[in-house]
Design a protein around this motif. Sequence first.
Motif, PDB file in Angstrom:
ATOM      1  N   HIS A  28     -14.346  32.464  15.760  1.00 62.57           N
ATOM      2  CA  HIS A  28     -13.897  31.170  16.304  1.00 62.57           C
ATOM      3  C   HIS A  28     -14.945  30.100  16.036  1.00 62.57           C
ATOM      4  CE1 HIS A  28     -12.018  28.201  18.819  1.00 62.57           C
ATOM      5  NE2 HIS A  28     -13.098  28.131  19.574  1.00 62.57           N
ATOM      6  N   GLN A  29     -16.213  30.433  16.108  1.00 62.34           N
ATOM      7  CA  GLN A  29     -17.276  29.471  15.809  1.00 62.34           C
ATOM      8  C   GLN A  29     -17.255  29.082  14.333  1.00 62.34           C
ATOM      9  OE1 GLN A  29     -20.942  31.122  17.269  1.00 62.34           O
ATOM     10  NE2 GLN A  29     -20.273  31.011  19.394  1.00 62.34           N
ATOM     11  N   GLN A  30     -16.880  30.001  13.472  1.00 61.52           N
ATOM     12  CA  GLN A  30     -16.776  29.702  12.047  1.00 61.52           C
ATOM     13  C   GLN A  30     -15.522  28.901  11.727  1.00 61.52           C
ATOM     14  OE1 GLN A  30     -17.267  33.908  10.713  1.00 61.52           O
ATOM     15  NE2 GLN A  30     -18.696  32.951   9.274  1.00 61.52           N
ATOM     16  N   PHE A  31     -14.474  29.097  12.502  1.00 61.95           N
ATOM     17  CA  PHE A  31     -13.182  28.438  12.296  1.00 61.95           C
ATOM     18  C   PHE A  31     -12.740  27.770  13.602  1.00 61.95           C
ATOM     19  CE2 PHE A  31     -13.523  32.023   9.402  1.00 61.95           C
ATOM     20  CZ  PHE A  31     -13.220  31.435   8.177  1.00 61.95           C
ATOM     21  N   PRO A  32     -13.437  26.705  14.017  1.00 65.16           N
ATOM     22  CA  PRO A  32     -13.164  26.110  15.337  1.00 65.16           C
ATOM     23  C   PRO A  32     -11.775  25.493  15.472  1.00 65.16           C
ATOM     24  CG  PRO A  32     -14.738  24.783  14.107  1.00 65.16           C
ATOM     25  CD  PRO A  32     -14.516  26.036  13.318  1.00 65.16           C
ATOM     26  N   TRP A  33     -11.104  25.229  14.381  1.00 60.23           N
ATOM     27  CA  TRP A  33      -9.748  24.673  14.446  1.00 60.23           C
ATOM     28  C   TRP A  33      -8.713  25.753  14.760  1.00 60.23           C
ATOM     29  CZ3 TRP A  33     -12.682  25.142  10.072  1.00 60.23           C
ATOM     30  CH2 TRP A  33     -12.219  26.010   9.102  1.00 60.23           C
ATOM     31  N   LYS A  34      -9.143  27.012  14.776  1.00 60.67           N
ATOM     32  CA  LYS A  34      -8.247  28.129  15.109  1.00 60.67           C
ATOM     33  C   LYS A  34      -8.494  28.570  16.554  1.00 60.67           C
ATOM     34  CE  LYS A  34      -6.443  28.801  11.032  1.00 60.67           C
ATOM     35  NZ  LYS A  34      -5.024  28.670  10.793  1.00 60.67           N
ATOM     36  N   THR A  35      -7.435  28.937  17.246  1.00 58.86           N
ATOM     37  CA  THR A  35      -7.585  29.452  18.607  1.00 58.86           C
ATOM     38  C   THR A  35      -7.992  30.925  18.545  1.00 58.86           C
ATOM     39  OG1 THR A  35      -5.297  30.223  18.787  1.00 58.86           O
ATOM     40  CG2 THR A  35      -5.741  27.909  19.419  1.00 58.86           C
ATOM     41  N   HIS A  36      -8.429  31.435  19.681  1.00 61.70           N
ATOM     42  CA  HIS A  36      -8.774  32.852  19.745  1.00 61.70           C
ATOM     43  C   HIS A  36      -7.551  33.723  19.442  1.00 61.70           C
ATOM     44  CE1 HIS A  36     -12.200  31.145  21.948  1.00 61.70           C
ATOM     45  NE2 HIS A  36     -12.860  32.196  21.497  1.00 61.70           N
ATOM     46  N   GLU A  37      -6.403  33.288  19.911  1.00 60.12           N
ATOM     47  CA  GLU A  37      -5.179  34.047  19.645  1.00 60.12           C
ATOM     48  C   GLU A  37      -4.828  34.038  18.157  1.00 60.12           C
ATOM     49  OE1 GLU A  37      -3.560  36.129  21.617  1.00 60.12           O
ATOM     50  OE2 GLU A  37      -5.169  35.677  23.026  1.00 60.12           O
ATOM     51  N   GLU A  38      -5.019  32.905  17.485  1.00 59.18           N
ATOM     52  CA  GLU A  38      -4.753  32.843  16.036  1.00 59.18           C
ATOM     53  C   GLU A  38      -5.702  33.758  15.281  1.00 59.18           C
ATOM     54  OE1 GLU A  38      -3.053  28.409  15.143  1.00 59.18           O
ATOM     55  OE2 GLU A  38      -5.153  28.545  15.760  1.00 59.18           O
ATOM     56  N   ILE A  39      -6.935  33.847  15.730  1.00 57.49           N
ATOM     57  CA  ILE A  39      -7.904  34.728  15.080  1.00 57.49           C
ATOM     58  C   ILE A  39      -7.513  36.188  15.298  1.00 57.49           C
ATOM     59  CG2 ILE A  39     -10.304  35.511  15.163  1.00 57.49           C
ATOM     60  CD1 ILE A  39     -11.004  32.493  15.682  1.00 57.49           C
ATOM     61  N   LYS A  40      -7.115  36.538  16.516  1.00 57.95           N
ATOM     62  CA  LYS A  40      -6.663  37.912  16.783  1.00 57.95           C
ATOM     63  C   LYS A  40      -5.433  38.251  15.945  1.00 57.95           C
ATOM     64  CE  LYS A  40      -8.384  38.160  21.509  1.00 57.95           C
ATOM     65  NZ  LYS A  40      -8.013  38.247  22.923  1.00 57.95           N
ATOM     66  N   ALA A  42      -4.722  36.960  13.029  1.00 58.83           N
ATOM     67  CA  ALA A  42      -5.193  37.117  11.650  1.00 58.83           C
ATOM     68  C   ALA A  42      -5.768  38.513  11.438  1.00 58.83           C
ATOM     69  CB  ALA A  42      -6.238  36.057  11.319  1.00 58.83           C
ATOM     70  N   ILE A  43      -6.505  39.013  12.416  1.00 57.59           N
ATOM     71  CA  ILE A  43      -7.064  40.364  12.326  1.00 57.59           C
ATOM     72  C   ILE A  43      -5.929  41.386  12.278  1.00 57.59           C
ATOM     73  CG2 ILE A  43      -8.469  42.105  13.501  1.00 57.59           C
ATOM     74  CD1 ILE A  43     -10.047  39.681  14.733  1.00 57.59           C
ATOM     75  N   LYS A  44      -4.926  41.182  13.121  1.00 55.60           N
ATOM     76  CA  LYS A  44      -3.771  42.088  13.155  1.00 55.60           C
ATOM     77  C   LYS A  44      -3.009  42.042  11.828  1.00 55.60           C
ATOM     78  CE  LYS A  44       0.437  42.888  15.815  1.00 55.60           C
ATOM     79  NZ  LYS A  44       1.269  42.384  16.910  1.00 55.60           N
ATOM     80  N   THR A  45      -2.856  40.844  11.263  1.00 54.99           N
ATOM     81  CA  THR A  45      -2.097  40.661  10.024  1.00 54.99           C
ATOM     82  C   THR A  45      -2.834  41.183   8.802  1.00 54.99           C
ATOM     83  OG1 THR A  45      -1.025  38.716  10.944  1.00 54.99           O
ATOM     84  CG2 THR A  45      -0.990  38.920   8.549  1.00 54.99           C
ATOM     85  N   LYS A  46      -4.116  40.855   8.688  1.00 55.92           N
ATOM     86  CA  LYS A  46      -4.868  41.174   7.472  1.00 55.92           C
ATOM     87  C   LYS A  46      -5.692  42.450   7.553  1.00 55.92           C
ATOM     88  CE  LYS A  46      -4.474  39.049   4.371  1.00 55.92           C
ATOM     89  NZ  LYS A  46      -3.400  39.169   3.374  1.00 55.92           N
ATOM     90  N   ARG A  50     -13.573  41.804   7.330  1.00 50.50           N
ATOM     91  CA  ARG A  50     -14.018  40.428   7.544  1.00 50.50           C
ATOM     92  C   ARG A  50     -13.663  39.520   6.361  1.00 50.50           C
ATOM     93  NH1 ARG A  50     -17.216  38.523  11.193  1.00 50.50           N
ATOM     94  NH2 ARG A  50     -17.935  40.592  11.776  1.00 50.50           N
ATOM     95  N   GLU A  51     -13.880  39.981   5.157  1.00 53.34           N
ATOM     96  CA  GLU A  51     -13.609  39.173   3.960  1.00 53.34           C
ATOM     97  C   GLU A  51     -12.144  38.742   3.898  1.00 53.34           C
ATOM     98  OE1 GLU A  51     -13.537  40.435  -0.573  1.00 53.34           O
ATOM     99  OE2 GLU A  51     -15.583  40.390   0.222  1.00 53.34           O
ATOM    100  N   TYR A  56      -7.985  34.532   4.794  1.00 46.40           N
ATOM    101  CA  TYR A  56      -6.712  34.188   5.423  1.00 46.40           C
ATOM    102  C   TYR A  56      -6.864  32.965   6.327  1.00 46.40           C
ATOM    103  CZ  TYR A  56      -2.488  34.900   8.284  1.00 46.40           C
ATOM    104  OH  TYR A  56      -1.300  34.757   8.934  1.00 46.40           O
ATOM    105  N   LEU A  57      -7.932  32.920   7.106  1.00 48.51           N
ATOM    106  CA  LEU A  57      -8.161  31.788   8.011  1.00 48.51           C
ATOM    107  C   LEU A  57      -8.485  30.507   7.235  1.00 48.51           C
ATOM    108  CD1 LEU A  57     -10.185  33.602  10.813  1.00 48.51           C
ATOM    109  CD2 LEU A  57      -7.841  32.711  10.981  1.00 48.51           C
ATOM    110  N   ARG A  58      -9.248  30.632   6.152  1.00 52.53           N
ATOM    111  CA  ARG A  58      -9.565  29.454   5.315  1.00 52.53           C
ATOM    112  C   ARG A  58      -8.294  28.901   4.672  1.00 52.53           C
ATOM    113  NH1 ARG A  58     -14.279  32.126   4.244  1.00 52.53           N
ATOM    114  NH2 ARG A  58     -13.446  33.260   2.491  1.00 52.53           N
ATOM    115  N   LYS A  59      -7.443  29.789   4.217  1.00 54.78           N
ATOM    116  CA  LYS A  59      -6.200  29.379   3.568  1.00 54.78           C
ATOM    117  C   LYS A  59      -5.284  28.636   4.541  1.00 54.78           C
ATOM    118  CE  LYS A  59      -4.133  32.047   0.462  1.00 54.78           C
ATOM    119  NZ  LYS A  59      -3.337  33.151  -0.107  1.00 54.78           N
TER     120      LYS A  59
END
Length: 62
Positions: A28-40, A42-46, A50-51, A56-59
């Motif tokens: 979340h600190q690396q991608f502050p425009w994403k919520t914690h739920e969006e990050i979770k 992304a982890i579930k999807t991809k 980490r790479e 996925y989050l950058r895209k």
Amino acid sequence: MSDDKKLTGKQDDLRVDAKDPSEVEYLHQQFPWKTHEEIKEAIKTKGPFREDIEAYLRKGKA
């Protein structure tokens, strides 16, 4: 058994655990425009790598 944060290695650099709040917060600190739920989601999807998650989050940056 819980994860000892003092013992890190290559495995810790490569993977992200969606159940570990500190790892989700780090992303979340690396991608502050994403919520914690969006990050979770992304982890579930991809998957746990980490790479893949970061790409996925950058895209998804609007």
